[in-house]
Design an enzyme around this catalytic site. Structure first.
Site, PDB file in Angstrom:
ATOM      1  N   CYS A   1      -8.153 -60.190  92.204  1.00 38.94           N
ATOM      2  CA  CYS A   1      -8.866 -58.959  92.532  1.00 38.94           C
ATOM      3  C   CYS A   1     -10.332 -59.087  92.117  1.00 38.94           C
ATOM      4  CB  CYS A   1      -8.224 -57.770  91.820  1.00 38.94           C
ATOM      5  SG  CYS A   1      -9.003 -56.183  92.240  1.00 38.94           S
TER       6      CYS A   1
ATOM      7  N   ASP B   1     -12.009 -56.917  90.710  1.00 39.10           N
ATOM      8  CA  ASP B   1     -12.234 -56.111  89.499  1.00 39.10           C
ATOM      9  C   ASP B   1     -12.980 -56.917  88.432  1.00 39.10           C
ATOM     10  OD1 ASP B   1     -11.693 -54.811  86.883  1.00 39.10           O
ATOM     11  OD2 ASP B   1     -10.415 -53.493  88.084  1.00 39.10           O
TER      12      ASP B   1
ATOM     13  N   ARG C   1     -13.056 -56.735  85.428  1.00 37.95           N
ATOM     14  CA  ARG C   1     -12.335 -56.976  84.168  1.00 37.95           C
ATOM     15  C   ARG C   1     -11.325 -58.118  84.261  1.00 37.95           C
ATOM     16  NH1 ARG C   1     -10.419 -50.842  84.068  1.00 37.95           N
ATOM     17  NH2 ARG C   1     -10.189 -51.472  86.247  1.00 37.95           N
TER      18      ARG C   1
ATOM     19  N   HIS D   1      -3.328 -57.193  89.099  1.00 39.64           N
ATOM     20  CA  HIS D   1      -3.451 -56.638  87.743  1.00 39.64           C
ATOM     21  C   HIS D   1      -2.986 -55.189  87.714  1.00 39.64           C
ATOM     22  CE1 HIS D   1      -7.253 -54.226  88.300  1.00 39.64           C
ATOM     23  NE2 HIS D   1      -7.340 -55.009  89.350  1.00 39.64           N
TER      24      HIS D   1
ATOM     25  N   CYS E   1      -4.918 -51.372  88.904  1.00 37.99           N
ATOM     26  CA  CYS E   1      -5.819 -51.809  89.988  1.00 37.99           C
ATOM     27  C   CYS E   1      -6.311 -50.611  90.806  1.00 37.99           C
ATOM     28  CB  CYS E   1      -5.094 -52.801  90.897  1.00 37.99           C
ATOM     29  SG  CYS E   1      -6.140 -53.432  92.228  1.00 37.99           S
TER      30      CYS E   1
END
Ligand code: CO
Length: 210
Positions: free
Chosen positions: A40, A42, A44, A96, A99
């Site tokens: 992803c 993302d 993080r 994750h 999400c």
């Protein structure tokens, strides 16, 4: 802020060079990663950081909610290069918990272009409604949906002509599904790995399909 970023880059490159004087020369000469990571976007969940890998050790493709669209030329180009040119040994589809893309796919209000992108997740939610209905609350349902999206992604990667051809010629490449926990920083194996020529965990895939 950009100046801060550039200053951090200078500090990092100096430190790396001090630790290993031929570090950049070595990396510039050859890219030979063992891993291809599909994850992803993302911020993080950076592949190198959470997997503890250095530059040069993982080839990476990331998109919103780590979706495998079978017509995504960006993903397919990266996958083909990873398999046919870099000869990676392990392909990791990594989702994750928490999400935002999975969350958006479960909401009723429109999100514009993202709704087109996230359509495969809504389809998974319909297909696995019974499994998701067993979860105790909305957060658990979304996290389970994130897991199912990874399992589906592994299956889709394996179904591409890129992997089918690689296995047909005897390439020893495996595809794995992992999920990352934002709350504890841990990667979990979803036990849906596929090796040359066959599904190794057909039971798991059948189970989640019900
Ligand atoms: Co995400």
């Amino acid at each position: 802020m950009l100046n801060d970023l550039l200053a951090r880059n200078v500090a990092w490159s100096r430190q790396r060079h001090a630790e290993e004087p031929d570090y950049f020369t070595r990396l510039a000469a050859l890219q030979a990663p063992e891993f291809f990571w599909i994850g992803c976007s993302d911020s993080r969940v950076p592949a190198n950081v959470v997997a503890g890998l250095d530059p040069g050790e993982v080839f990476v493709h990331r998109n919103v909610a780590n979706i495998i669209h079978s017509s995504d030329m960006n993903l397919l180009s990266a996958l083909e290069f990873a398999v046919d040119a870099l000869h990676v040994r392990e392909i990791i589809v990594c989702g994750h918990y928490g999400c935002g893309g999975v969350k958006a796919a479960t909401e009723d209000q429109p999100h514009g272009l993202a709704d087109h992108w996230l359509e495969p997740i809504r389809r998974i939610a319909r297909n696995y409604a019974v499994d998701l209905g067993r979860q105790p609350d909305l957060e658990a349902r979304r996290d389970r949906l994130a897991e199912l999206n990874v399992v589906e992604g592994v299956r889709r990667v394996c179904e591409t002509p890129i992997l089918q051809k690689a296995w047909a010629r005897g390439a020893n490449v495996r595809v794995h599904g992992l999920i990352y926990g934002l709350k504890d920083g841990r990667l979990r194996d979803l036990d849906c790995s596929v090796g040359p020529g066959h599904f190794q965990s057909e039971g798991v895939i059948r189970e989640v399909a019900q």
